[in-house]
Design an enzyme around this catalytic site. Sequence first.
Site: not given
Ligand SMILES: Cc1cc2nc3c(=O)[nH]c(=O)nc-3n(C[C@H](O)[C@H](O)[C@H](O)COP(=O)(O)OP(=O)(O)OC[C@H]3O[C@@H](n4cnc5c(N)ncnc54)[C@H](O)[C@@H]3O)c2cc1C
Lengths: 479, 432
Positions: A55, A62, A64, A416
Amino acid sequence: MIRVRVTTAGPLPGATYDVVVVGAGVVGSAIARELARHRLRTALVDARDDVGDGTSKANTAILHTGFDAVPGSLESRLVREGRHLLAAYAAETGIPVEPLGALLVAWDREQLDALPALAAKAERNGYHEAAIIGPDEVYRREPRLGPGALGALDVPGESVICPWTTTLAYATQAVRGGVELHLNCRVENIADDGEHHELTTGRGPLRTRHLINAAGLHADELDRRLGRDDFTVTPRRGQLIVFDKLARPLVNHILLPVPTALGKGVLVSPTVYGNVMLGPTAEDLDDKRATNSTEEGLRALLSQGERIMPELVAEEITTVYAGLRSATEHEDYRIRAHPAQRSLTVGGIRSTGLTASMAIAAHVMDLLPETGLALGPARELEPIRMPNIGEAFPRPYQRPELIAADPAYGTLVCHCERVSLGEIRDALTATVPACSADGLRRRTRARGGRCQGFYCGPAVDDLLDTAAAERGAPGTVTR
Amino acid sequence: MRPDGPSARPHSPAGHPGITERTVDVLVVGGGPAGLTAARRLAAAGAGRVEVLDREREPGGIPRHCFHGGFGARDPRHLVPGPLHGPEYARRLAADALSAGAALRTSVTATGWAGPRTLEITGPGGIERVTARAVVLATGARERPRAARLIPGTRPAGVLTTGELQQAVHLHGRRIGSRAVVVGADAIAHNAVLTLRAAGVETVALVSSRPPLPVPLSLSLPRPRRPVTVLHRTTVTELVGHGRLTGVRLRHEDGRTAVVACDTVVFTGDWIPDHELARRGGIPLDPGTRGPAVDTAYRTAEPGVFAVGNLLHGVERAGIAAEEGRVAAGQVLRHLAGEPWPGPGLPVRVGAPLLWAAPNRVHPGGPPPLYGRFILRTARPLALPRLTVSQDGRILYRRRPPLPALPGRPVHLGSGWTSAADPAGGALLITV
Ligand SMILES: Cc1cc2nc3c(=O)[nH]c(=O)nc-3n(C[C@H](O)[C@H](O)[C@H](O)COP(=O)(O)OP(=O)(O)OC[C@H]3O[C@@H](n4cnc5c(N)ncnc54)[C@H](O)[C@@H]3O)c2cc1C
Ligand SMILES: Cc1cc2nc3c(=O)[nH]c(=O)nc-3n(C[C@H](O)[C@H](O)[C@H](O)COP(=O)(O)OP(=O)(O)OC[C@H]3O[C@@H](n4cnc5c(N)ncnc54)[C@H](O)[C@@H]3O)c2cc1C
């Protein structure tokens, strides 16, 4: 000498780690960076072939203020704190940020009536600069807005940031600080003998005393492997359309929708790369792999974009993508230490995790001792400087002194996006190197522009293959 | 090709250390057929220092990677494909420009403007600001990639345009895949099939939203030895597959859908002029072509700035692009000799189903366009179209072209009516 270690294939080290962080998204990488300050043997593992490939690569980017969070929630506090932490870190490491400010534009009576409550909510979230402005002021600041705007809430503290460089900076600093990064390493099962977790991964077993679950969309599944059932993740898809850079002069601010009972609406925002994006949709799904765009989704975005800024919709589209938010049944982040399992779970980081990432990591460090982990003294990390891929700062092709020192920075490969051979070379040999076309694009923007490879695709792919061959990995097939 | 040395006495502009400033007589941006041919004539006519910039390592533009015949003039009006292989044609154009005395500088990109006729350029040798007495924009056109066509689905590997496919196979010897679907059914799509075959890829089908071409016209398409299935009245509605493409979903006009298994999809045609430099210079575009608006002398609205080739129209054959370069060079010479730059002239607009006209500005009594004709495009086939030109409701011209008008193919309109237009009147409107 520090041992710098990133692995992408082959068996994992047999030693027992003090901590393993599962998930190298923006959250897991920020946590790993904090852990690097301590004398611990730490591993950061991810199922994908790169950091930030979940994700964290596909959001609206942004930084925020947290003005519209639920007052009093953990999310509200961590977004507020995280924003300041990340803004300072970005300035120090060179992560592109543009402090554009946001306008929440009201298009009908109901939205206009909702603005005072939003302004009051901002106050309760500790954000004091929000103000309501009238239509004349709105059009003075955003002359290309479609007709019918009735007013707006001005939130000057909102910024856009580069999500890719952010995750990469955390991971780079963690690895340089001694954290081992294992990619292509999906954790499939966990066995706990009361002292160690024995993780079964796609690359063999991995032993650790403590475990941090930062698995994003899969955090609920991983928790169940640990015997916990605190929440269920429902992926909420957000599709986005990215417009050509030539559209950038149309938009001055981040144009946010006014949330009402009828729905949340979509935003129009510049990106730090100089594009303009439109989105996201919000669709509750049950498939955690459904990062595809859909005909209905794109059509809905364009019809909303048509109202917000008709001229934008007439511009060329550079790309389309979709990200999945980790929504849960709880209206807040779920960050919990589990002393019995010597583990900690970071779950439900839905739509603000990029902003809050550093504060989430700090919060996790506060909770970790509850899991029995003695952190010991912390040290300062070696500062790092990330390559700039933002348009608000000089890019290598614009820097005569850099080109004079190394002509590779004046040799453009991706036209580009004006990405030079020097930048591609750097990304392929960096601490956390690019191993795929997508990874290279996130580090340099190569192949990410309006032609999507018409001009430069094969030349970029050749460079990737050469680097892979030098590392001893198999080549990639032309995309 | 080795970048030429900078001209005598370069200096840094105040406040921009490290940036070199120089002047030339004519700066041509883009070393494809149009730019090279313009430069050749200009250099041969003694226009002074004529410099061609190209961002690629080799000059020649698109023909560099078209490993098939069909280039170069055989018929002056380019109704029949020419005899040369693309790379050979590209080499000849470059050699001719060089021997006429033009300077060819490759691996150099024009990145923006520092003044009305001053371009900022980046190359391995550094950053320069080059001011010219005349600038000729010849930056070509590209095919719209998948996202720009708003085709939903996943973002797998194996999604290409013809330009990328040709380079991958012919210039880089890359592995492509095994089963391909080609989107489009024009000449360019058939060329893609040949390139795929050369790379050992089987083409499962060509997919076109249009109905089949009438038989006599289809005979002009490059024909593979083994025929390929063409699915007409069909569109690609989704790409399927994580990591690597596994299939494309197709939808027929009648509503039927199916997923065709393939690991490669090639999007062909659907051209968009590469107008970035023109737009960044504030040069007005034609709303139809999306290239710079030019008059019949290839003059843009910006004094001293000309535009030629596929930047004006996506796309015509290379010979047409080259001829435009040659004709425009004559106008550049007049400009250098002091001919005043005219006002914007009368805009030429089209009515549906026509999409655009090029050139798209007219000065009554001005020079005729190349071959005395305007190039048009239509969105749908017109069996026996009657082309009408009017101004403020007054009809200036009405005629039936001898051939049916087909999407993706040039429709020609004679230019005899331009002198009848009222210079003080409104826009000229072409309708069917
Ligand atoms: C459309 C959208 C818009 C957003 N806009 C914003 C914004 O403007 N500003 C903001 O601050 N946030 C925003 N967010 C939220 C933000 O992107 C997420 O909160 C953040 O990226 C979450 O990070 P994470 O590390 O928790 O998750 P992830 O990036 O999903 O990382 C989790 C990782 O765990 C790994 N994983 C999962 N299971 C396993 C396993 N069993 N073994 C090994 N690895 C595993 C995955 O491969 C992944 O790389 C937005 C989200 C979305 C979807
Ligand atoms: C697959 C395919 C098959 C074709 N087959 C045929 C055929 O058989 N016969 C035929 O007659 N025609 C054919 N054509 C069409 C022909 O190739 C084009 O009409 C012709 O190349 C157009 O010439 P041009 O000079 O306008 O543009 P291009 O050939 O596109 O050249 C533009 C040049 O400008 C350069 N450039 C762009 N921007 C900058 C910048 N900012 N700075 C520096 N340099 C820049 C580019 O690198 C490029 O070299 C084919 C085209 C394709 C794609």
